[in-house]
Enzyme design. Structure first.
Site, PDB file in Angstrom:
ATOM      1  NE  ARG A 163      -3.776  -2.024   1.846  1.00 36.61           N
ATOM      2  CZ  ARG A 163      -3.280  -2.967   2.832  1.00 36.61           C
ATOM      3  NH1 ARG A 163      -2.300  -3.030   3.818  1.00 36.61           N
ATOM      4  NH2 ARG A 163      -4.569  -4.589   2.895  1.00 36.61           N
ATOM      5  CE  LYS A 204      -3.507  13.431 -12.227  1.00 36.66           C
ATOM      6  NZ  LYS A 204      -4.192  13.854 -13.932  1.00 36.66           N
ATOM      7  CD  GLU A 241       2.582  18.352 -21.803  1.00 32.68           C
ATOM      8  OE1 GLU A 241       1.816  19.651 -20.839  1.00 32.68           O
ATOM      9  OE2 GLU A 241       1.946  17.787 -22.076  1.00 32.68           O
ATOM     10  CE  LYS A 275       2.484  17.887 -13.228  1.00 26.32           C
ATOM     11  NZ  LYS A 275       2.664  16.867 -13.814  1.00 26.32           N
ATOM     12  CD  GLU A 285      -6.903  15.260 -11.619  1.00 25.91           C
ATOM     13  OE1 GLU A 285      -7.264  13.902 -12.035  1.00 25.91           O
ATOM     14  OE2 GLU A 285      -6.829  15.942 -13.216  1.00 25.91           O
ATOM     15  NE  ARG A 315      -2.804  16.947  -9.252  1.00 29.43           N
ATOM     16  CZ  ARG A 315      -2.155  16.380  -9.507  1.00 29.43           C
ATOM     17  NH1 ARG A 315      -1.382  15.530 -10.491  1.00 29.43           N
ATOM     18  NH2 ARG A 315      -0.646  15.976  -8.005  1.00 29.43           N
ATOM     19  CG  ASN A 324      -5.780  18.247 -18.331  1.00 23.28           C
ATOM     20  OD1 ASN A 324      -4.951  17.808 -18.157  1.00 23.28           O
ATOM     21  ND2 ASN A 324      -6.881  17.800 -17.067  1.00 23.28           N
ATOM     22  CG  HIS A 341      -3.501  17.600 -21.945  1.00 17.95           C
ATOM     23  ND1 HIS A 341      -2.697  19.173 -22.204  1.00 17.95           N
ATOM     24  CD2 HIS A 341      -2.277  16.785 -22.059  1.00 17.95           C
ATOM     25  CE1 HIS A 341      -1.146  18.765 -21.789  1.00 17.95           C
ATOM     26  NE2 HIS A 341      -0.959  17.530 -22.128  1.00 17.95           N
ATOM     27  CG  HIS A 366      -5.808  13.005 -24.117  1.00 19.54           C
ATOM     28  ND1 HIS A 366      -6.031  13.718 -23.391  1.00 19.54           N
ATOM     29  CD2 HIS A 366      -4.177  12.627 -23.803  1.00 19.54           C
ATOM     30  CE1 HIS A 366      -5.557  13.784 -22.714  1.00 19.54           C
ATOM     31  NE2 HIS A 366      -4.171  13.280 -23.006  1.00 19.54           N
ATOM     32  CG  HIS A 392       1.625  13.491 -24.505  1.00 15.62           C
ATOM     33  ND1 HIS A 392       0.329  13.850 -24.611  1.00 15.62           N
ATOM     34  CD2 HIS A 392       1.836  14.461 -23.615  1.00 15.62           C
ATOM     35  CE1 HIS A 392       0.218  13.992 -23.911  1.00 15.62           C
ATOM     36  NE2 HIS A 392       0.680  14.667 -22.910  1.00 15.62           N
TER      37      HIS A 392
HETATM   38  N1  LIG Z   1       2.522  10.932 -14.461  1.00 22.74           N
HETATM   39  C1  LIG Z   1       1.930  11.968 -15.390  1.00 22.74           C
HETATM   40  O1  LIG Z   1       1.585  13.152 -14.837  1.00 22.74           O
HETATM   41  C2  LIG Z   1       2.324  12.333 -16.526  1.00 22.74           C
HETATM   42  C3  LIG Z   1       2.740  13.452 -17.070  1.00 22.74           C
HETATM   43  C4  LIG Z   1       2.743  13.376 -18.612  1.00 22.74           C
HETATM   44  C5  LIG Z   1       2.945  12.145 -19.215  1.00 22.74           C
HETATM   45  N2  LIG Z   1       3.011  11.352 -18.676  1.00 22.74           N
HETATM   46  C6  LIG Z   1       3.551   9.668 -19.514  1.00 22.74           C
HETATM   47  O2  LIG Z   1       4.504   9.572 -19.973  1.00 22.74           O
HETATM   48  C7  LIG Z   1       4.978   9.027 -21.321  1.00 22.74           C
HETATM   49  C8  LIG Z   1       5.562   9.935 -21.589  1.00 22.74           C
HETATM   50  O3  LIG Z   1       7.072   9.676 -21.403  1.00 22.74           O
HETATM   51  P1  LIG Z   1       8.189  10.047 -22.264  1.00 22.74           P
HETATM   52  O4  LIG Z   1       7.835  10.802 -23.690  1.00 22.74           O
HETATM   53  O5  LIG Z   1       9.065  10.304 -21.686  1.00 22.74           O
HETATM   54  O6  LIG Z   1       8.201   8.906 -22.917  1.00 22.74           O
HETATM   55  P2  LIG Z   1       9.426   7.072 -22.525  1.00 22.74           P
HETATM   56  O7  LIG Z   1       9.193   6.837 -21.040  1.00 22.74           O
HETATM   57  O8  LIG Z   1       8.452   6.409 -23.276  1.00 22.74           O
HETATM   58  O9  LIG Z   1      10.526   7.804 -23.307  1.00 22.74           O
HETATM   59  C9  LIG Z   1      10.928   8.019 -24.319  1.00 22.74           C
HETATM   60  C10 LIG Z   1      11.620   7.217 -25.587  1.00 22.74           C
HETATM   61  O10 LIG Z   1      13.063   7.998 -24.707  1.00 22.74           O
HETATM   62  C11 LIG Z   1      13.859   6.880 -24.370  1.00 22.74           C
HETATM   63  N3  LIG Z   1      14.616   7.727 -23.533  1.00 22.74           N
HETATM   64  C12 LIG Z   1      14.932   8.137 -22.334  1.00 22.74           C
HETATM   65  N4  LIG Z   1      15.769   8.944 -21.585  1.00 22.74           N
HETATM   66  C13 LIG Z   1      16.583   9.216 -22.557  1.00 22.74           C
HETATM   67  C14 LIG Z   1      17.498   9.610 -22.444  1.00 22.74           C
HETATM   68  N5  LIG Z   1      17.847  10.434 -21.456  1.00 22.74           N
HETATM   69  N6  LIG Z   1      18.037   9.730 -23.984  1.00 22.74           N
HETATM   70  C15 LIG Z   1      17.832   9.049 -24.824  1.00 22.74           C
HETATM   71  N7  LIG Z   1      16.873   7.913 -25.051  1.00 22.74           N
HETATM   72  C16 LIG Z   1      15.803   7.977 -23.760  1.00 22.74           C
HETATM   73  C17 LIG Z   1      13.024   5.838 -23.525  1.00 22.74           C
HETATM   74  O11 LIG Z   1      13.887   4.389 -23.457  1.00 22.74           O
HETATM   75  C18 LIG Z   1      12.712   5.354 -24.626  1.00 22.74           C
HETATM   76  O12 LIG Z   1      12.753   4.707 -25.305  1.00 22.74           O
HETATM   77  C19 LIG Z   1       3.574   8.279 -21.231  1.00 22.74           C
HETATM   78  O13 LIG Z   1       3.119   6.927 -20.572  1.00 22.74           O
HETATM   79  C20 LIG Z   1       2.092   9.615 -20.115  1.00 22.74           C
HETATM   80  O14 LIG Z   1       1.166   8.896 -19.861  1.00 22.74           O
HETATM   81  C21 LIG Z   1       3.051  11.297 -17.447  1.00 22.74           C
END
Ligand SMILES: NC(=O)c1ccc[n+]([C@@H]2O[C@H](COP(=O)([O-])OP(=O)(O)OC[C@H]3O[C@@H](n4cnc5c(N)ncnc54)[C@H](O)[C@@H]3O)[C@@H](O)[C@H]2O)c1
Length: 363
Positions: free
Chosen positions: A120, A142, A184, A226, A236, A244, A248, A251, A255, A267
């Site tokens: 938990r 999140k 962003e 943020k 939220e 929060r 968006n 978004h 989306h 994204h």
């Molecule tokens: N929790 C939240 O509040 C929140 C907010 C925004 C997005 N997200 C989530 O984040 C995800 C997208 O994140 P992302 O764009 O970072 O994608 P990702 O985590 O898929 O990374 C993108 C790619 O870059 C590679 N990579 C990472 N760091 C690297 C580096 N320093 N050098 C070279 N390659 C590298 C990764 O291995 C991957 O192939 C989505 O799943 C989305 O839902 C969450």
């Protein structure tokens, strides 16, 4: 080394987002003192550098196990989370141990979810390695995984114990990912910190240079926005206040593009078009002056973000917006601007306005 610390207040313990260059050594210092086991979770792609981090985390009386995860979005599944729970169980992970999540937003979402659900909730330290994860995914607590019905439908809110942003990671990030992350950053500029827009307009090339002081400043400013928003609204709330939900901005339409493209668009790229779209909606609703709409277009284009989408797909996009998570019942809600830094909610705008904004932006 100059290090910036940005505090994030929360429901439970406040935590710091630490930002600097060459500060991976700070991760060990951010671990809770009582931790005797550390589970370092990272994507395959970052294996070599994760191994270096694992060495730096080991200490007398502290054991480090490493859990390698599938790369990118493929890690956000119930199967992968289950594999992590099993690994924690085999290694006797207790309530006082800690998870370290190293990687992009997909990895920090998965690591945070596993940490929030194991016993938990155990402590997690996040080490974001993409721009998107630094300014968005890793801050705010999140977490989530995907199911066949959609993205991020299963998750918990579980705040990290610390976030360590080492900007050196950005040197190896593909430039298309860096640019997508800037969407962003620009979003936080429009909703809350106009200085972000000024900084990018003064030096758009600096904004996309991973080694620049400009990008460092942008990261600090975005994280601050943020942090401020999530500190005020950890859980939220669902209501009329802009908590929060302000995050968006852009978004809803973004989306819809992601769905229409089966998630092959980045994204951030989708959010860029989504911001321009909702700016056009706000102008048509008589809320936003023309020059602010144009400012959206020029600043997004100046760093190489898209400002348009294909025409002829309105019905599909409109249907996708209907199932947007922010919709309450059947009514569409948009975060719109009345000016830079002045967001508000626009409810149930006229269908003609919605369609005209699409045709204007995507012509
Ligand atoms: N929790 C939240 O509040 C929140 C907010 C925004 C997005 N997200 C989530 O984040 C995800 C997208 O994140 P992302 O764009 O970072 O994608 P990702 O985590 O898929 O990374 C993108 C790619 O870059 C590679 N990579 C990472 N760091 C690297 C580096 N320093 N050098 C070279 N390659 C590298 C990764 O291995 C991957 O192939 C989505 O799943 C989305 O839902 C969450």
């Amino acid at each position: 080394v100059t290090v910036t610390r940005i505090p994030v207040g929360g429901d439970s313990a406040p935590y710091d987002v630490v930002i600097g260059s060459g500060i991976l050594g700070d991760v060990a210092g951010s671990l809770p003192a009582h931790a005797t086991r550390v589970a370092l979770m990272h994507p395959e792609a970052l294996g070599d550098r994760a191994a270096d981090l694992a060495v730096s985390l080991a200490a007398p009386g502290r054991e480090v196990i490493t859990i390698e995860l599938p790369d990118g979005e493929a890690t956000k599944t119930a199967e992968v989370a289950y594999g992590c729970w099993e690994a924690l169980g085999r290694n006797g992970f207790t309530r006082t141990d800690v998870i370290v999540g190293l990687g992009g937003g997909a990895t920090t979402d998965l690591a945070g979810f596993v940490a929030g659900t194991w016993l938990r909730g155990v402590a997690v330290v996040l080490v974001p390695t993409t721009l998107l994860a630094m300014v968005d995914a890793a801050v705010g607590g999140k977490t989530g995984i995907n199911t066949a019905s959609g993205k991020n439908l299963v998750g918990v809110i579980h705040e990290p114990a610390a976030v360590v942003i080492d900007t050196d990671w950005l040197a190896t990030l593909p430039s298309a990912d860096l640019v997508a992350g800037l969407a962003e950053v620009i979003k936080t500029g429009f909703i809350a910190d106009p200085a972000i827009l000024d900084v990018i307009e003064a030096d758009p090339a600096g904004a996309v240079d991973p080694h620049s002081a400009v990008l460092r400043e942008l990261i600090e400013r975005s994280v601050s926005v943020k942090a401020r928003v999530v500190s005020a609204d950890v859980r939220e709330r669902i209501g009329d206040d802009l908590g929060r939900e302000v995050l968006n901005y852009g978004h809803t339409f973004g989306h819809a593009i992601e769905r229409a493209e089966d998630y092959r668009w980045r994204h951030g790229d989708a959010v860029a078009v989504g911001m321009l779209y909702v700016a056009a909606v706000a102008r048509a609703a008589g809320l936003l002056p023309d020059e602010v709409v144009e400012r959206h277009r020029s600043i997004l284009a100046s760093v190489g973000l898209p400002t348009s989408y294909v025409l002829g797909r309105w019905d599909e996009l409109r249907a996708a917006m209907r199932v947007d998570k922010k919709a309450r019942g059947d009514e569409l809600r948009f975060v719109v601007l009345e000016d830079v830094g002045r967001p508000r909610i626009l409810r149930g705008p006229d269908e003609g306005v919605l369609r005209a904004a699409y045709e204007e932006v995507c012509r």
